[in-house]
Design an enzyme around this catalytic site. Structure first.
Site, PDB file in Angstrom:
ATOM      1  N   THR A  93     -34.832  91.427  19.737  1.00  0.00           N
ATOM      2  CA  THR A  93     -33.757  91.679  20.695  1.00  0.00           C
ATOM      3  C   THR A  93     -34.338  92.141  22.026  1.00  0.00           C
ATOM      4  O   THR A  93     -35.485  92.577  22.127  1.00  0.00           O
ATOM      5  CB  THR A  93     -32.796  92.762  20.187  1.00  0.00           C
ATOM      6  OG1 THR A  93     -33.523  93.971  19.980  1.00  0.00           O
ATOM      7  CG2 THR A  93     -32.127  92.351  18.897  1.00  0.00           C
ATOM      8  N   ASP A  94     -33.489  92.079  23.054  1.00  0.00           N
ATOM      9  CA  ASP A  94     -33.952  92.447  24.390  1.00  0.00           C
ATOM     10  C   ASP A  94     -34.392  93.904  24.462  1.00  0.00           C
ATOM     11  O   ASP A  94     -35.411  94.226  25.090  1.00  0.00           O
ATOM     12  CB  ASP A  94     -32.877  92.149  25.438  1.00  0.00           C
ATOM     13  CG  ASP A  94     -31.526  92.777  25.137  1.00  0.00           C
ATOM     14  OD1 ASP A  94     -31.342  93.380  24.051  1.00  0.00           O
ATOM     15  OD2 ASP A  94     -30.621  92.657  25.991  1.00  0.00           O
ATOM     16  N   ALA A  95     -33.662  94.791  23.802  1.00  0.00           N
ATOM     17  CA  ALA A  95     -33.999  96.213  23.892  1.00  0.00           C
ATOM     18  C   ALA A  95     -35.346  96.513  23.249  1.00  0.00           C
ATOM     19  O   ALA A  95     -36.146  97.293  23.784  1.00  0.00           O
ATOM     20  CB  ALA A  95     -32.905  97.057  23.252  1.00  0.00           C
TER      21      ALA A  95
END
Length: 493
Positions: free
Chosen positions: A239-241
């Site tokens: 994921t981006d985070a």
């Protein structure tokens, strides 16, 4: 020249970078996109028209910028956890259901809790079920769109779909699978559908892998679309985070990332699974570590809202608009002359876990003006961040090394508010965000650099130290106001 390609698909923007083995960025590219809200509580994106189209455009722009580059490996990250049903040919069957901002699956949360029991869900997954949980959203498809469910071969998430388009292979990283509760056993790090296999079929969940593992190679068809040479290794991604955490050097135990974006997301790396019902627990991108995470539903979206409301967008760009907003914020004193704002525009995530929470102002008087409203919004966002981060701090562990990332780090009032309320010193990482972390994962996954060498790529700019000794004071006031408003709302039902 061997370069590593990292591409991140965010909520409103896709970013890509080409990075060499020393961490030097040779090119970057961006593409803007939007979201769809077809019904109250629904937030969606089209996997092909948004996610894949952006990857194609960004990859082509980067290839054109450095035409002599040899792309040694690719890694993608994207928003998540999302739920995207695809058929056996990996074709999307409906728009993707986004992460915690999509709150449609409230009834499915109740059904799963009734079936398994809340205590068993926490024991199995390390989490309570919330709008951030992907499992209830997959169940929503099974219950409300049976014609889609009947054709579904896989429930993918955003980056796993991109990997499938690039390689023809299906995989999901452990870090994202950990948010498919109640389907993932955190301690055993494997899918567990015991007791709910008739609700969410186990065969529709993708094979598990680590983010830095090679998922496959770019196919000829994907090469023709993107310009990335066929045969190029593609990592499983995340994921981006989580990619942003890697890209900001947050990989060691007790490292803490504070990501200030359109929403807020905060990751603390831990040595063992840590269960706290207020927070989220999951594996980390790299083996042998876990995360304890928190998130707010709004951050930058709240400051954009107040800027629009006050007419600060003069058509001369976001930078100029933000400058006017900060001029207003600085015109009011700390505390906004008693005006308090709750930035719960899209419900609130940790530790509130209330999809029905709504934004509010309190403490207004006839003397309250534009400056007080502007500063109250920024301080309200800071208080909501502090509320979430303080739960991470209270959950235990050593004194964290706090790293701030994201567009919100330009807002010195926001960062100072968070440091004042939490007592944390924040160092701002000077990176290009999640796409840079993707490039790091690609370099690590192919053995071009070690993890320690990749962490050394990251530089730091500013440092924000706490300026008061009123730790958690205003964050507590923020919590009390929310509880009072919730009591009023429940009394009206």
């Amino acid at each position: 020249m061997d370069l590593f390609l990292g591409i991140d698909v965010g909520t409103y923007e896709t970013k890509g970078v080409l990075v060499d083995a020393a961490g030097v960025v040779h090119a970057e590219a961006r593409a803007r996109h939007g979201i769809s809200t077809p019904a109250p509580g629904w937030v969606e994106q089209d996997a092909d028209a948004v996610w894949w189209a952006d990857v194609v455009a960004v990859a082509a722009e980067l290839r054109a910028a450095v035409p002599d580059a040899v792309i040694a490996a690719v890694a993608c990250s994207a928003i998540g956890p999302c739920v995207l049903p695809v058929d056996a040919e990996l074709r999307p069957l409906r728009p993707a259901i986004l992460y915690g901002v999509d709150t449609r699956a409230t009834e499915e949360i109740g059904l799963l809790e009734e079936r398994l029991g809340a205590d068993e869900i926490v024991r199995r997954t390390g989490n309570v079920l919330t709008s951030q949980s992907a499992g209830p959203k997959a169940l929503w498809v099974e219950r409300h769109e049976p014609e889609v469910a009947a054709q579904t071969r896989w429930y993918l998430t955003s980056q796993s779909y991109l990997v499938a388009r690039l390689t023809g292979r299906v995989a999901i990283d452990h870090a994202t699978a950990g948010y498919f509760h109640p389907c993932y056993d955190l301690a055993r790090q494997e899918w567990d559908l015991d007791g709910i296999a008739d609700l969410i079929p186990a065969e529709k969940l993708p094979p598990l892998a680590w983010s830095s593992e090679v998922a496959g190679a770019v196919t000829p068809a994907a090469a023709a679309a993107t310009g990335i040479p066929a045969g190029t290794p593609v990592m499983v991604g995340t994921t981006d985070a989580v990619a942003e955490a890697v890209g900001s050097s947050v990989v060691a135990v007790d490292d803490l990332m504070l990501m200030y974006g359109s929403s807020g997301y905060f990751i603390r790396v831990t040595a063992q699974p840590h269960v706290d019902p207020r927070l989220w627990a999951a594996p980390f991108a790299l083996p042998g570590r876990f995360v304890l995470a928190a998130g707010t539903s709004t951050a930058g979206t709240a400051t954009r809202w107040i800027a629009d409301l006050l007419g600060l967008d003069h058509g001369d760009g976001d930078t100029a608009m933000f400058g006017r907003l900060m001029d207003l914020v600085r015109a009011a004193p700390p505390g906004s002359n008693g005006v308090l704002h709750l930035p719960h525009f899209s419900g609130e995530r940790t530790p509130v876990h209330d999809p029905d929470a709504r934004a509010a102002f309190t403490g207004l008087s006839l003397g309250s003006g534009r400056a007080e409203l502007a500063r109250a919004v920024v301080e309200g966002v800071g208080a909501s961040v502090a509320q979430a981060v303080s739960a991470l701090l209270e959950a235990g562990g050593g004194e964290p090394r706090a790293v701030a990332v994201g567009g919100g780090t330009r807002n010195e009032v926001l960062l100072q508010t968070v440091s004042d309320l939490t007592g944390l010193t924040q160092r701002t990482a000077a990176t290009l965000g999640a796409a840079y972390g993707d490039a790091m994962l690609a370099a690590i996954g192919t053995g071009a650099v070690t993890e320690e060498q990749a962490v050394g790529w990251v530089a730091f700019s500013d440092e924000v130290r706490p300026g008061t000794d009123g730790r958690f004071r205003d964050a507590d006031r923020h919590v009390q106001t929310y509880r009072a408003l919730r009591a009023v709302r429940e009394g009206e039902r």
